[in-house]
Each structure stands twice: as structure tokens, then as C-alpha cells.
Scaffold this motif. Structure first.
Motif, PDB file in Angstrom:
ATOM      1  N   GLU A 404     -30.037  69.547  32.243  1.00 28.20           N
ATOM      2  CA  GLU A 404     -30.143  68.987  33.593  1.00 28.20           C
ATOM      3  C   GLU A 404     -28.958  69.405  34.465  1.00 28.20           C
ATOM      4  O   GLU A 404     -28.439  68.638  35.268  1.00 28.20           O
ATOM      5  N   ALA A 419     -27.756  67.028  37.513  1.00 28.52           N
ATOM      6  CA  ALA A 419     -28.881  66.187  37.931  1.00 28.52           C
ATOM      7  C   ALA A 419     -29.097  64.997  37.019  1.00 28.52           C
ATOM      8  O   ALA A 419     -29.896  64.123  37.341  1.00 28.52           O
ATOM      9  N   GLY A 420     -28.405  64.925  35.868  1.00 30.85           N
ATOM     10  CA  GLY A 420     -28.740  63.896  34.891  1.00 30.85           C
ATOM     11  C   GLY A 420     -27.546  63.307  34.188  1.00 30.85           C
ATOM     12  O   GLY A 420     -27.369  63.517  32.989  1.00 30.85           O
ATOM     13  N   THR A 476     -28.490  58.351  36.087  1.00 26.74           N
ATOM     14  CA  THR A 476     -29.252  59.192  37.012  1.00 26.74           C
ATOM     15  C   THR A 476     -30.515  59.704  36.344  1.00 26.74           C
ATOM     16  O   THR A 476     -30.517  59.987  35.144  1.00 26.74           O
ATOM     17  N   ARG A 477     -31.563  59.855  37.130  1.00 25.49           N
ATOM     18  CA  ARG A 477     -32.813  60.450  36.632  1.00 25.49           C
ATOM     19  C   ARG A 477     -33.034  61.774  37.336  1.00 25.49           C
ATOM     20  O   ARG A 477     -33.098  61.846  38.568  1.00 25.49           O
ATOM     21  N   ALA A 478     -33.128  62.849  36.573  1.00 21.47           N
ATOM     22  CA  ALA A 478     -33.344  64.171  37.150  1.00 21.47           C
ATOM     23  C   ALA A 478     -34.774  64.306  37.655  1.00 21.47           C
ATOM     24  O   ALA A 478     -35.729  63.880  36.993  1.00 21.47           O
ATOM     25  N   PHE A 488     -32.310  64.453  42.162  1.00 18.47           N
ATOM     26  CA  PHE A 488     -32.154  63.364  41.207  1.00 18.47           C
ATOM     27  C   PHE A 488     -32.145  62.045  41.957  1.00 18.47           C
ATOM     28  O   PHE A 488     -31.852  61.983  43.156  1.00 18.47           O
TER      29      PHE A 488
END
Length: 649
Positions: A404, A419-420, A476-478, A488
């Protein structure tokens, strides 16, 4: 970049060098060779040797105390320097006629570590380290000592008597039955029990436990050779100097009876290293990101080790160049403390950046980075021609969906976008900003958060609630990880839900942030922080909506396109505020901010970071239809961004 032929090293730095016809390479200094590394190993050992007192099982290294207690810090001051010494002891220069003269006695250094090992593992000695326990730091240091004893076996282990070996084995055996953190720490138990088994001190229950731990570690693989660090839930340099380093060493030292597993760990490295090579700038610096950065050049540990294990996917000349440039980058910076030892910090001494688990001896995990010394100087690793780093060949943008991450090469420097973060609750103690900023860059660095200080706003979107507190990104969620786009979603504590999108073009980033407020708050978008030893080198030239600032090497531009109301400056000056920047005591960050928000909406901005020699042809938004935006710069070049997330503004 044009075609340039580098000035190439002499024979003792790597043999006869000729680049293949047409090779694209930045004109730069040749990489260090074997005896440069040997010199560094001895230079690093000399100040340690000055602290070695007879009968002691620790070194009086000054520095902050860790959260693990005095006994753990004592052991750490012994174990990690012992690993450093083992590499130097094994690289016996007397077999190499052109080797430089050494100032230290190998016999004396080895004898001190052997006697310290005996004293530290003797429960009746005043120097005793004591056994390890559940989730204890001693288990970590046991792994360092296992590797030191294996690497420097003929100097550190073989000369010991049977009785001494039995005593040391009993100390290692205290790992049996203990609980380990379910992350890379499982390797520490694996190495300790594997060593006991190999030396004839194993028990029937050891092999099933080793298998169980190794199965759990392999279960942390997420693809492309990357691992998520168990309970920490993070992806960072622990991939390189923990998972790949220990996995390869286990296979080489103890994996004879399980060739299938050895092959899997070698395949992990084959998949990982070509992508990981992109994390290193032309300067040799690896992009600062994640925790335990004070270990510095241990970031290159797996390059030489993979070559040593015959599983490197990289040309030897490139693996050496990455490793050597990284070692040289740090060694030529002021990274020593007053005793002449490695300090807590990055490019200089900066204890405030270190985690609570670090103490004065912690930086000697850098010893892992000395793996190259275990490769003979006649080997192709040292003798093959220099091969350029990926960033020395051309600019690039490379997506790592499994991790990510997106890694970019820009004008010889590296930018990393994450992103993650997936930061666990326990990892917030280490500083979520070490993963949660919008981007990280070599040559620029970032700001940390001292105790009782506001969340660092550089390269971040933060929320300031009505009580004045700043809330930054954590878990965080990608949504998208592509070579031209990263997206994200995350919460800023209880203040807001955010969905962030970034696109890029050369030095420029286009930011689009969608928000949903849960309580009144202002949103702040910080540019990259710039630092300097002298405050007068930090210059600002700003008139909202366009902010610009620079130091002696870099410039930053931050421009509001939509949603922001004004701008601000956060400045740290030596003697007036605690130091916050990784590189230097003075720093400045300019930021855009909104009025107090409620409900839903969006923010748009442009952000650029470049060297002073790089012209920044600024972009303007010329079209903003739903799903398609257009920008044009002063040269008339058009940048079109198409994505269904883009609204009409």
C-alpha cells in the motif's frame, strides 16, 4: 537525464570498472569498496574498545534510558556492539596483502566479549544480565548474540570451554516457555532455540515451537516480498532488517533440515529487493519513514546478505553501490555522540526522534548493515562494475499495492506515499506521524512530535478542534494504489472522516481531500517541512493563496485551489522551542487552513518540493468538470487528471 559516464573506482575499490555501452547513469562518485567498509567497522569499534573494562559485561554508553529497565539496557550495550565486533573479527585483513594497518587487537577485543558473555550469563556474577521473561527485551538481544556467535564463531564461541558453553546455553534456554510479541519478535525465539538445537542443547519440544513461530511469521507475508509486522500492523523498514534479514540468516545457519522453507524465504527476498532498491536516493539516503530510524544503515542489511545466500536478484555491482552509498551517506554525517559512539538520531544526534524502547546502545543495530564484510573482497559483489541505482537511471513512479505504498524517484531524490498506515493502538506510542504523513522525502526529512507538543503538521492533513488540539491520521484504509494516483480514507480522531486523493507530475502533487465533520474543527494542510542549522537560511515568500519557502537546498510551494480560507506558519527556532526536525534544530512549515467547518465538503491544493536548481513551472487549474480536471503551467504544458472521485468545483 543524459548519458554520463561516471568516474570509476580503483582496483582496491572494486576491480576494473567499465560501464556497458549506452548505460544511463548519473555522473557521481564511485561506491566504496571492501576496505572502506573495513575502515568503517574499525572506526566504529575503537571508541567502544576504549570503554571495555576487565570483568564487565556491559559498556557505559551514555544516552537516554529505555522503557525496558536498567538490566535490559546493560545487555543491549553489550549485545549490539558484539554483533558489530563479530563482523570486524570475521573480516580478517591479514589474508589480504593490500589491507590497511589496524589499530585494534583482534585478540584483545574477542577476549573481552568472550569474558563478558561468561560474566553476563553467570547467575552468581554481579554482572549477570538475568534470564529473559515474557515479552522481554532480553529475547531481542539474545538474537543479536546468536548472530554474533555464529558470524564470529572462531573468535567468540569455539575458544570457550565446554562448561562455559553449557552456562551460556542455560541462559539462552530461558526463552523456552516465554511469550513473544506476535510480530518480528518471533524470530528472536526462533534464533535462540535453533542455536541451542545446533549446539546439542536442544529439547524435543524446541523443533515444534520453532516451526510454529516460523509458520506465524510466514503468515505475515502480504505479497511482493512484503510483510505486515504482526501486532504492530505496520509496513516499514522492519521488512528489510527484520523479516528478510532474520529469514535469510535462519536459512543459512539453521535451515538444512527444511529446504522448502529456506527456499520460501529466499523467494521472499528475490521478490522484495528489486522494489526495495527504489527506496534509496542518489545520495545513498533511504527515504526516512517509519520507526527505529536511529538504526540508520541497517536498512541495507538484506542486499549483501542475499548475495551471501546466493539468492540476490540484483546485479552485484548494484547491490554493492546501494549498500556502499547508504553507509557512506551516514558515516560522513555527524552521527557520533560525545564518546565517539553512534548517537540516537538520523543525520546527527537527535534523541527526541527515538522511541521509548531505545537507549544509548540501540543505534548499534546498525551492525546488521555490515553484512557486506562477510563477502570476500575477491567476490563479484566487490569486483563487478558499479551499476546505477534505479533513481540514478531515470525518474520513476512505482506502485507497491501489497504494501500500500507508492515510491517515486524525482531528480535523484525519493518520495514515498503511504495509503495504508494501519497503525495499531500500541504503535501510537511510537508516533503515528512516522507512517501517517501524506508523503516522505529524502533530502528534506520530516518533523517529530516532542512530548506535550502539537501534532506535527508537515506534509499532513490535520484537524484542530475548538479546544485547540491537533488530530492527525492514524489507522487508514487504502482505496487506490497506482503509479499515478493514491487514495485512502481515515478519521481525524472524532472530529472528521477524510478521504484523500493525490496525483503527481514531476515535483508537483495535486491534492483533493473530501471531508465529513463530526464536530466543529478547522482543517490544516501542511507543506513539507524545511530545516537548517541556521534560522536565517529559512526564507518565506507568501501571499495567500500561494505560499513558498526555501532553505539552502530545497524549495516548497503550497497553493490553495479550493476550500481554504487563509494560511499560517509554524516555525521552530533553536533555543525558543524544542527541536522537532529530523535534520536540523531550526525548521519552518507553511500551511493552509480552513474556517471552522461542519457538514461535508472538499479541499483542493497543489504542493511541490524541489531542489533550488529545479525550476518550478507553476500549475493553475483551468478546468474542473466532474471526473476530469485540467491544469496548465507557465510553459503551456497541460496536466489532465481523470478520476471518478473528482467533482465539479
Amino acid at each position: 537525464m543524459g548519458k554520463n559516464v561516471a568516474s570509476l573506482p580503483s582496483a582496491h575499490r572494486g576491480g576494473p570498472h567499465r560501464l556497458p555501452e549506452g548505460e544511463l547513469v548519473v555522473k557521481t562518485d564511485p561506491s566504496w569498496g571492501y576496505f572502506d567498509w573495513l575502515r568503517v567497522a574499525e572506526e566504529g569499534l575503537r571508541p567502544l574498545a576504549r570503554l571495555m573494562k576487565p570483568g564487565k559485561a556491559s559498556l557505559p554508553i551514555i544516552g537516554k534510558l529505555s522503557s525496558h529497565g536498567a538490566e535490559a539496557d546493560r545487555l543491549e550495550s553489550f549485545s549490539r556492539p558484539c554483533l558489530w565486533a563479530a563482523h570486524w573479527l570475521q573480516a580478517t585483513p591479514t589474508t589480504f596483502p593490500s589491507a590497511p594497518t589496524e589499530a585494534l587487537s583482534r585478540k584483545t577485543v574477542a577476549a573481552w566479549f568472550r569474558q563478558g558473555l561468561i560474566a553476563g550469563t553467570d547467575p552468581d556474577s554481579a554482572e549477570s544480565w538475568g534470564p529473559t521473561r515474557n515479552h522481554h527485551q532480553h529475547t531481542v538481544e539474545m538474537a543479536a548474540l546468536v548472530l554474533a556467535l555464529e558470524i564470529g564463531r572462531e573468535h567468540l564461541w569455539d575458544p570457550l570451554s565446554k562448561k562455559e558453553k553449557e552456562q551460556i546455553a542455560r541462559w539462552f534456554a530461558s526463552v523456552r516457555g516465554t511469550k513473544l510479541h506476535p510480530n518480528n519478535h518471533l524470530f528472536f525465539g526462533v534464533l535462540a532455540l535453533s542455536f541451542l538445537e545446533k549446539e546439542g542443547f536442544g529439547k524435543a519440544e524446541d523443533a515444534p515451537q520453532i516451526k510454529k513461530w516460523l509458520d506465524e511469521l510466514e503468515g505475515m507475508a502480504i505479497g511482493q516480498g512484503w510483510f505486515r509486522d504482526g501486532s504492530n500492523q505496520t509496513v516499514d523498514y522492519y521488512n528489510a532488517y527484520a523479516f528478510h534479514y532474520y529469514g535469510l540468516w535462519w536459512g543459512k545457519l539453521f535451515g538444512k533440515g527444511d529446504p522448502a522453507r529456506v527456499g520460501r524465504w529466499q523467494d521472499f527476498a528475490r521478490n522484495f529487493l528489486p522494489d526495495y532498491a527504489r527506496f534509496f536516493a542518489a545520495s545513498g539516503e533511504n527515504v526516512p519513514f517509519g520507526r527505529s530510524l536511529t538504526y540508520r544503515f541497517n536498512a541495507v542489511a538484506p542486499f549483501a546478505l542475499a548475495h551471501l545466500c546466493d539468492c540476490s536478484p540484483l546485479p552485484p555491482g548494484q547491490a554493492r553501490r546501494i549498500s556502499s552509498k547508504n553507509l557512506q551517506f551516514f558515516w560522513e554525517h555527524p552521527i557520533r555522540q560525545s564518546q565517539g559512539l553512534l548517537s540516537l538520531g538520523w543525520t546527527d544526534e537527535f534523541p527526541a526522534m527515538a522511541e521509548r524502547y531505545s537507549c544509548g546502545g540501540s543505534p548499534y543495530w546498525a551492525a546488521k548493515g555490515l553484512s557486506a564484510l562477510l563477502i570476500p573482497p575477491s567476490d563479484p559483489f566487490w569486483q563487478d562494475p558499479d551499476q546505477p541505482l534505479p533513481v540514478e537511471k531515470a525518474d520513476f513512479s512505482f506502485a507497491l499495492p501489497s504494501a500500500e505504498l507508492v515510491v517515486r524517484g524525482i531528480g535523484g531524490e525519493i518520495e514515498l506515499l503511504n495509503a495504508g498506515t494501519a497503525i495499531s493502538k500500541s504503535n501510537t506510542d511510537f508516533g503515528p506521524y512516522k507512517w501517517g504523513k501524506l508523503s516522505y522525502r529524502t533530502g528534506v526529512g520530516f518533523e517529530v512530535q516532542p512530548p506535550e507538543s502539537p501534532y506535527p503538521i508537515d506534509s499532513s492533513l490535520t484537524a484542530q478542534t475548538e479546544d485547540g488540539k491537533l488530530h492527525g491520521r492514524q489507522a487508514t484504509r487504502a482505496l487506490s494504489v497506482k503509479s499515478d494516483h493514491i487514495a485512502f480514507s481515515y478519521s481525524l480522531d472524532e472530529a472528521a472522516e477524510i478521504e484523500s486523493h493525490l496525483w503527481w507530475n514531476g515535483s508537483w502533487q495535486l491534492h483533493f481531500h473530501r471531508y465529513k465533520m463530526h464536530q466543529p474543527a478547522r482543517l490544516l494542510l501542511g507543506g513539507q517541512s524545511l530545516s537548517s542549522p541556521q534560522d536565517e537560511d529559512l526564507k518565506e515568500k507568501s501571499s495567500f493563496p500561494i505560499l513558498s519557502y526555501k532553505n539552502s537546498s530545497h524549495q516548497v510551494v503550497l497553493q490553495s485551489l479550493h476550500g481554504f480560507a487563509k494560511a499560517g506558519t509554524r516555525r521552530t527556532i533553536t533555543g525558543k522551542q524544542p527541536r522537532t526536525h529530523l535534520y536540523a534544530p531550526n525548521c519552518v512549515t507553511l500551511f493552509l487552513q480552513t474556517d471552522s467547518l461542519s457538514g461535508e465538503g472538499s479541499l483542493t491544493a497543489l504542493h511541490a518540493v524541489a531542489s533550488l536548481s529545479t525550476p518550478l513551472g507553476r500549475w493553475e487549474l483551468t478546468g474542473s468538470q466532474a471526473g476530469c480536471w485540467s491544469l496548465k503551467n507557465q510553459k503551456g504544458e497541460v496536466w489532465k487528471v481523470e478520476d471518478p472521485s473528482l467533482p465539479a468545483i
